[in-house]
Scaffold this motif. Sequence first.
Motif, PDB file in Angstrom:
ATOM      1  N   ASP A 163      68.070  25.386 -51.816  1.00  0.00           N
ATOM      2  CA  ASP A 163      68.091  26.189 -50.556  1.00  0.00           C
ATOM      3  C   ASP A 163      69.489  26.572 -50.207  1.00  0.00           C
ATOM      4  OD1 ASP A 163      67.956  27.294 -48.055  1.00  0.00           O
ATOM      5  OD2 ASP A 163      66.972  25.625 -47.008  1.00  0.00           O
ATOM      6  N   THR A 218      61.184  29.456 -50.356  1.00  0.00           N
ATOM      7  CA  THR A 218      60.101  29.219 -49.468  1.00  0.00           C
ATOM      8  C   THR A 218      59.294  27.802 -49.624  1.00  0.00           C
ATOM      9  OG1 THR A 218      58.261  30.453 -48.195  1.00  0.00           O
ATOM     10  CG2 THR A 218      58.448  30.645 -50.580  1.00  0.00           C
ATOM     11  N   ALA A 219      58.359  27.563 -48.762  1.00  0.00           N
ATOM     12  CA  ALA A 219      57.865  26.374 -48.620  1.00  0.00           C
ATOM     13  C   ALA A 219      56.523  26.713 -49.767  1.00  0.00           C
ATOM     14  CB  ALA A 219      57.285  26.095 -47.541  1.00  0.00           C
ATOM     15  N   SER A 220      55.796  25.743 -50.224  1.00  0.00           N
ATOM     16  CA  SER A 220      54.782  25.826 -51.096  1.00  0.00           C
ATOM     17  C   SER A 220      53.464  25.091 -50.572  1.00  0.00           C
ATOM     18  CB  SER A 220      55.090  25.352 -52.578  1.00  0.00           C
ATOM     19  OG  SER A 220      55.060  23.970 -52.674  1.00  0.00           O
ATOM     20  N   ALA A 226      48.953  19.437 -48.043  1.00  0.00           N
ATOM     21  CA  ALA A 226      49.867  20.269 -47.478  1.00  0.00           C
ATOM     22  C   ALA A 226      49.170  21.294 -46.538  1.00  0.00           C
ATOM     23  CB  ALA A 226      50.457  21.259 -48.783  1.00  0.00           C
ATOM     24  N   LEU A 272      54.582  32.953 -44.217  1.00  0.00           N
ATOM     25  CA  LEU A 272      55.451  31.671 -44.060  1.00  0.00           C
ATOM     26  C   LEU A 272      55.184  31.358 -42.440  1.00  0.00           C
ATOM     27  CD1 LEU A 272      56.859  28.930 -45.140  1.00  0.00           C
ATOM     28  CD2 LEU A 272      58.931  30.251 -44.702  1.00  0.00           C
ATOM     29  N   CYS A 298      59.720  26.579 -53.344  1.00  0.00           N
ATOM     30  CA  CYS A 298      60.171  25.236 -53.450  1.00  0.00           C
ATOM     31  C   CYS A 298      59.435  24.079 -52.692  1.00  0.00           C
ATOM     32  CB  CYS A 298      61.647  25.780 -52.876  1.00  0.00           C
ATOM     33  SG  CYS A 298      62.595  24.019 -52.738  1.00  0.00           S
ATOM     34  N   ARG A 299      59.415  22.926 -53.314  1.00  0.00           N
ATOM     35  CA  ARG A 299      58.805  21.744 -52.669  1.00  0.00           C
ATOM     36  C   ARG A 299      59.972  21.124 -52.096  1.00  0.00           C
ATOM     37  NH1 ARG A 299      54.919  20.314 -57.866  1.00  0.00           N
ATOM     38  NH2 ARG A 299      53.522  21.948 -57.496  1.00  0.00           N
ATOM     39  N   TYR A 300      59.589  20.291 -51.113  1.00  0.00           N
ATOM     40  CA  TYR A 300      60.484  19.338 -50.524  1.00  0.00           C
ATOM     41  C   TYR A 300      61.921  19.863 -49.990  1.00  0.00           C
ATOM     42  CZ  TYR A 300      57.382  17.380 -53.961  1.00  0.00           C
ATOM     43  OH  TYR A 300      56.217  17.198 -54.962  1.00  0.00           O
ATOM     44  N   TYR A 301      61.840  21.016 -49.580  1.00  0.00           N
ATOM     45  CA  TYR A 301      63.049  21.694 -49.050  1.00  0.00           C
ATOM     46  C   TYR A 301      63.749  20.858 -47.814  1.00  0.00           C
ATOM     47  CZ  TYR A 301      60.279  23.622 -45.130  1.00  0.00           C
ATOM     48  OH  TYR A 301      59.692  23.686 -44.108  1.00  0.00           O
ATOM     49  N   GLU A 306      65.020  18.806 -53.929  1.00  0.00           N
ATOM     50  CA  GLU A 306      64.177  19.977 -53.860  1.00  0.00           C
ATOM     51  C   GLU A 306      63.846  20.498 -55.216  1.00  0.00           C
ATOM     52  OE1 GLU A 306      66.301  21.722 -49.888  1.00  0.00           O
ATOM     53  OE2 GLU A 306      67.065  22.589 -51.506  1.00  0.00           O
TER      54      GLU A 306
END
Lengths: 330, 348, 358
Positions: A163, A218-220, A226, A272, A298-301, A306
């Motif tokens: 990010d 962006t988040a996943s 989740a 989002l 992106c996981r774990y932003y 990440e």
Amino acid sequence: MKDLMKRLTEAYGPSGDEEQIRDLIRAEVESLADELRVDTLGNLIAAKKGQGGGKRVMLAAHMDEIGLIISYVDEKGFLRAQPIGGLDLTTLAGGRIVFSDGAVGVIAPENREDFRKEPELSKLYIDVGATSYDEAKGRLGQPAGFLRPFVDLGKRVVAKAFDDRIGCVVLIETLRRLQDTPHEVYFVFSVQEEVGLRGARTGAYGVDPEIGIAVDITASGDTPEARKMAMKLGAGPCIKVRDSGMLAHPGVKDLLIETAEAREIPYQLEVLAAGSTDAAAIQLSRSGVPAGCVSVACRYYHTPSEMVDVDDVENTVRLLVALLEEPIEL
Amino acid sequence: MLLEQLSNAFGPSGDEGEVRRILARALRDKVDDLRTDALGNLVAFKQGTGPEPRLKVMVDAHTDEIGLMVTRIEKNGLLGFRAVGGIDDRLLLAKRVVVGSERLPGVILAPPIHLSKPEQRQNVIKIDQLAIDIGASSADEAKKLVSIGDYVAFDTQFESLSTDGLRTVKGKAFDDRAGCAVAALLAEETYPLDLYLSFSAQEEVGLRGARVAAYRIEPDVAIALEGTVCDDLPKKKDVSPTTRLGHGPAISVMDRTFIADRRLVKLLVDTAEANGIPYQYRQPGVGGTDAGAIHLARAGVPAVAVAVPCRYIHAPVSMLSLDDFDRLVALMKAALQALPEYWKKQAR
Amino acid sequence: MDIVPLLKSLSEAPGVSGYEHQVREIVLAEFGRHADETWSDPLGSVIALKRGTAAEPRPAIMLATHMDEIGLIVSEIEKGFLHFEMVGGYDGRVLIGQEVVVHGRADLTGIVGSRPPHVLSASERDKPIPYDKLLIDVGLDPDELPNLVRVGDLVTMKSSLTELKGGLAAGKALDNRVSVAAAAVCLEELARVRHLWDVYAVATAQEETGLKGAITSAFGLWPDVAIAIDVTWATQPGTQDEYTFDLGSGPTIGHGPNFHPKLNKSLEDTAQSLEMSYHLEPAARVGGTDAVALQTTREGIPTALLSIPLRNMHTPVETVSVKDIERTGRLLAAFIAGLDESFLDSLVWDLGLDADDD
């Protein structure tokens, strides 16, 4: 591209102190751009000027990353810090920071139990190995980034600051591969996104684009338990419909969808819940700019680890190149 | 003394006329142009010496102060109110105020200790449970004197507390009448740059005046002057005084609203050191200044903020050291003289 | 002008922020009846210019009435049901049990589902359900659903305008289509009188998601004076008197830092000359309406805010007095008709230097 990912993510560049990352990107794009400049707040702007009477298009990816800024030095040489951007405090304890001169510090909680119960930045200090106030006092007011190496897991890669260094990678690759475009394309590597989309705002005013597209993460929703959301790693670039800062211009969104379908590039649609991108600032420039965003899931932003999918990055580049090769009518 | 006049003046955000008039009178013979705009900013222009094109520099200080607004008139003639800008409800009990354009004196009510239970005294009395008494005994009587939407300021008189040592003074609204007074004093000199002194309205409600002033001025460089947070009371873990009284002007590196241009931070630090002026860094983090709005004007403006540390800001009475104040005047005068030459060497 | 039919078509048209195209067509047609020119700008705000009769360059006033509404957006599809996010701010508690329209490949009626009370424990019934746990059901087979609905599709409340007794009307999106109707009343009134100033009647886009249409349209038009028209809270059980105004008691005029005091005075004078009922609405904090954006556009614009009282704000049964819409339109028209060449000078702040002898 993995080599570029490694170099960009490992570089130093918290918001407001983007000089090193800017120099690195400048070296990549210098020979590719028709025009290159750095604007007032420090955005790096590379232009590719097509002759086809197309549109003035602004692509934006932010160079800056979250970090810390030193707010206090105590009599023994321990440091205290304030956040730069939105930190996940639970990931900080035991981590390391790095200053612009390469010096390293360790982040530690005053009291582990207490910090676990109520994570607050004021309960953390930074140990730079100083043995006195005098050794550490020069750090007051200095920003710092996080220290964490890039790791290649094969199809997936892990690093700090994907990010939005992954957006920077996408922009550089797009510029490299874009042979022929009817448009005047401005590749804006923006500053200070993490503290409020500031660079994109002034950058957009300067570029005065007819269309703006941000490239960001962006988040996943594809990890255990989740929050429900459609985005997954490996399912292609996410074409944004909505985030908490903006609604993508329907025309820009549809154009991205049509382009992906015509070129058989996999894509997903993104709604989002929280967070936004430079596109939200571009949209409000001057009399308004039709704006959209292409995101890499992106996981774990906003943690030091990440994770993105390499195919997603490749497909994001393909999508942007395809978009810019053709005339644009909204 | 200009600081005294400005501190005593009435000027909650949106009703800064009295402050504007004091400044206009103080500046009219020292500057080349004075003008106001839609939001009530007062911008004084002082043409520079030396060859054109001259650097265009905006020096900002905000005229408004935190205050109150009358939001309801009760049957018994008491006035309900809300805060204009950020006020801690706990500071409101039993304070003197002045209300509206007639500057009617009033007091904020507080329950007598005898009639409240000990457990009640553990609760903060919220602003919507408080009222101002101007002595009216009915709604009709009150409505002849005040109107919904009238502004209210604290009734606090400026006073010198010590003439040696820290040379402290107390008064209200040092945030940012201290900045206004410093900015006005800068007009005493001429500089090798075109100086726009922007006395900006509505900082406390969202940096609103400075935003439009900066758009109009289109400066090459901007410096915001403030009376800033000074939280240097003894505390258990004192890692965040923000600034310290008597330690010199406080230079901002970063706050909630902006990250200072590093070149301008260096200019101020170098100038202070070259002239033997004590200075401090304002601890990064809390608060915001007009620089937050100015640096985002149009295609961006390099900006920095520097301030007089003020204890107890956003309260009915605050305190500052005239040493810090005089040092900020000296620092700014020297920095403005040096700025054009310095800036030439700073291309990216 | 018969306001109710216009209000009905405005209210019932879908127009979630960023997706105002259907309501935009209605506004273009309605404003176009009395304007010299109409167009829409890059973010989709409708602009209608009605030229004044003064010599050029003429001063201009902008009326900003946002036409977007809050809504929902599909965020994920799970086993034939739709998860959603909000576009703008609903109280999640009003969503359960509502009928909605999902704007997919076709418009589909849906229900925000709820579990029957029989299967719920008392403690479950005592807690509101957070919106991210609610699901929309359009009654389609899970296999068929993805052909008609996908992530990013918009959802509006299914709610037709209902006339209540006492001249009240209830429906969705009356925040802020009532103000669009008031602007239409104003334009119609202005067609019958001479006015010196140019008038830009603007139906702004994306107010509910950050005043976006007002920010960009005001930048483009850069008027000399701006008035936002929006809704305010009407008196109803569970609200504080201080923030609420009776339905049918006329528009409010906002007072506070966001508004130019002399412009306000002039609006009050106009209301008084029309013997029209109105209220002063204090706003110590700056926030919430297009007026926030208008005032800080470019070099700053003297700004005012008229608000129409409305009950049940941000629900599918927003309720308003039709008389208040008509009054607001007339007040605006009378104010605009009274604007002369010297009005702008009257807005300049007095520095007290002329009267000063020292």
